[in-house]
Motif scaffolding. Structure first.
Motif, PDB file in Angstrom:
ATOM      1  N   GLY A  17       0.294  -1.022  -0.132  1.00  0.00           N
ATOM      2  CA  GLY A  17       0.179   0.036  -0.065  1.00  0.00           C
ATOM      3  C   GLY A  17       0.627   0.913  -0.055  1.00  0.00           C
ATOM      4  O   GLY A  17       0.571   2.575  -0.801  1.00  0.00           O
ATOM      5  N   GLY A  18       2.147   1.623   0.578  1.00  0.00           N
ATOM      6  CA  GLY A  18       2.877   2.250   0.541  1.00  0.00           C
ATOM      7  C   GLY A  18       3.590   2.781  -0.400  1.00  0.00           C
ATOM      8  O   GLY A  18       3.740   3.577  -1.384  1.00  0.00           O
ATOM      9  N   SER A  74       0.532   3.116   6.551  1.00  0.00           N
ATOM     10  CA  SER A  74       0.087   2.507   6.120  1.00  0.00           C
ATOM     11  C   SER A  74       0.155   0.965   6.682  1.00  0.00           C
ATOM     12  O   SER A  74       0.940   0.076   5.580  1.00  0.00           O
ATOM     13  N   HIS A  80      -3.170   0.552  12.367  1.00  0.00           N
ATOM     14  CA  HIS A  80      -4.254   2.054  11.905  1.00  0.00           C
ATOM     15  C   HIS A  80      -4.409   2.612  13.661  1.00  0.00           C
ATOM     16  O   HIS A  80      -3.719   3.966  14.147  1.00  0.00           O
ATOM     17  N   GLU A  97      -4.735   5.078   6.517  1.00  0.00           N
ATOM     18  CA  GLU A  97      -5.600   4.271   5.337  1.00  0.00           C
ATOM     19  C   GLU A  97      -6.481   3.901   5.935  1.00  0.00           C
ATOM     20  O   GLU A  97      -7.234   3.133   7.515  1.00  0.00           O
ATOM     21  N   HIS A 125      -6.994   6.932   1.564  1.00  0.00           N
ATOM     22  CA  HIS A 125      -6.635   5.949   1.062  1.00  0.00           C
ATOM     23  C   HIS A 125      -8.074   5.430   0.573  1.00  0.00           C
ATOM     24  O   HIS A 125      -8.300   4.039   1.027  1.00  0.00           O
TER      25      HIS A 125
END
Length: 426
Positions: A17-18, A74, A80, A97, A125
């Protein structure tokens, strides 16, 4: 000539994702990529070599860096909430994200931390940020087509075939299609429907023996304003959503031949999933190939857009429909159909640029945060409702919904284009 102030940003969690996000960091002169943090030594080494940035092994080390003003989080989903709260409490602004958190208690703690510290927290995101959907919303808000009545979203992808690590295959850690892809569709339909979802009825499917996570969902949302929305995502990789448009094709992450090979390798147990995963991380042998291809599928600045995630959408209003076109959106009304060109400069990482712009404008210019933590919590609530309804068969009433920010319809779509509103094409 006045030099624009830069914002020092770091990334926590430089995984797949990063890697997808980093091109937007590179393209924006206002963003200074200061550092990254990741537990994988090879990833840190490759990140540091490519970006000449500092690399840390933990969020704690990262937050000790005074040059870092904001952190893009991310990391795996279970981190998170705690990492967001830690960064906020150590003086950093944050973009987190999707999914924002694993449950509403975590999300509420994140909202509370943002209020307590006064730092910016953006729920990022999701595809709701991108210009085609933002332009749809501005048209809805203008009233030119009457009230929005129905939003129908359909995605067919190869998401379930992509390489996964253990935490991605664990529903308790936020694994599975609903947690990881549902927010794209849900955040978007919440935007287009005005934000206030009244109730949700969902179905979740888990029928691929090689994957202990859901690979299908469908749901019906009823809004407070009377609008309804259906969302569908089938991620098993047989039929591809890109084939829904005349200019489409049969590939997404993989083409048909590759999907056959991957699926058969999973069935026979011969697939080396860890090697496949490493190949698409930063510096991996397939990183550029894969994300260039997906960028073309998602970014109207390159090749024509085709339906991938979040899929093909039709927004029905009282006096017309709106859908996406190859390079923008098309309006169908009593005068026929009209296409609005929203193509930005070639090469822009358009789908991710908006989140960084919202962060920059909020921190540097004091502009409103549109995707507030409360907005992210409302999307999470609807996502969890799909899962809960799929388990129980019940309709789930929602309690934590918030409306779209009142200034959002007038917010700039692009930051460097003279044709801000898009160009009508006959």
């Amino acid at each position: 000539m006045t030099t624009k102030r830069t914002l020092g940003v770091a990334m926590a969690g430089i995984g797949v994702g990063g890697t997808e996000m980093l091109p937007a960091f590179e393209q924006m002169e206002e963003i200074d990529l200061i550092a990254g943090a990741d537990i994988n030594p090879l990833t840190r080494e490759r990140f540091q070599a490519r970006y000449e940035a500092k690399a840390y092994a933990s969020i704690e080390e990262l937050c000790e860096d005074d040059d870092v003003e904001a952190v893009w989080i991310s990391t795996p989903n279970r981190f998170h909430a705690p990492m967001t709260i830690y960064a906020l409490e150590h003086g950093k602004h944050v973009v987190v994200e999707k999914p924002m958190a694993l449950n509403l208690e975590e999300a509420q703690a994140m909202c509370d931390a943002a209020k307590r510290t006064g730092n910016v927290l953006i729920a990022g995101h999701t595809r709701s940020f991108i210009p085609p959907f933002r332009k749809m919303y501005s048209i809805i808000e203008s009233g030119q087509l009457g009230a929005v009545k129905a939003i129908n979203f359909m995605a067919y992808t190869d998401w379930l075939l992509r390489p996964r690590v253990a935490e991605e295959l664990d529903l308790a850690q936020g694994g599975g299609l609903v947690y990881r892809q549902g927010p794209h569709q849900i955040d978007t339909v919440r935007l287009l429907g005005g934000g206030m979802v009244k109730n949700v009825r969902g179905v979740v499917g888990q029928w691929m023996p090689e994957r202990p996570i859901p690979g299908y969902y469908s749901a019906l949302f009823e809004f407070e304003n009377g609008a309804v929305s259906t969302i569908i995502h089938n991620a098993h990789g047989y039929f591809m959503g890109a084939q829904l448009v005349p200019w489409g094709h049969d590939r997404q992450r993989y083409d048909e031949t590759e999907r056959m090979k991957v699926r058969n390798g999973m069935i026979t147990g011969t697939r080396d999933e860890e090697s496949d995963k490493q190949a698409i991380r930063i510096g991996g042998e397939r990183e550029v190939e894969i994300f260039k291809r997906e960028g073309q599928n998602r970014d109207p600045g390159g090749e024509p857009w085709v339906p991938a995630e979040p899929g093909f959408v039709v927004v029905s209003c009282e006096r017309g429909d709106i859908t996406r076109s190859a390079y923008g959106i098309t309006i169908y009304d009593n005068d026929g159909h009209h296409t609005i060109d929203l193509k930005p400069p070639s090469g822009w990482a358009m789908n991710r640029r908006a989140e960084l712009k919202e962060l920059y404008d909020a921190v540097v210019n004091g502009a409103p945060v549109y995707h507030t933590p409360e907005w992210g919590m409302a999307t999470l609530e609807a996502t969890l409702a799909v899962i809960e309804s799929g388990k129980t068969g019940n309709m789930i009433e929602l309690q934590h919904q918030v409306p779209v920010h009142p200034q959002y319809a007038n917010a700039k779509i692009f930051d460097q284009l003279p044709s801000e509103a898009g160009v009508l094409v006959a």
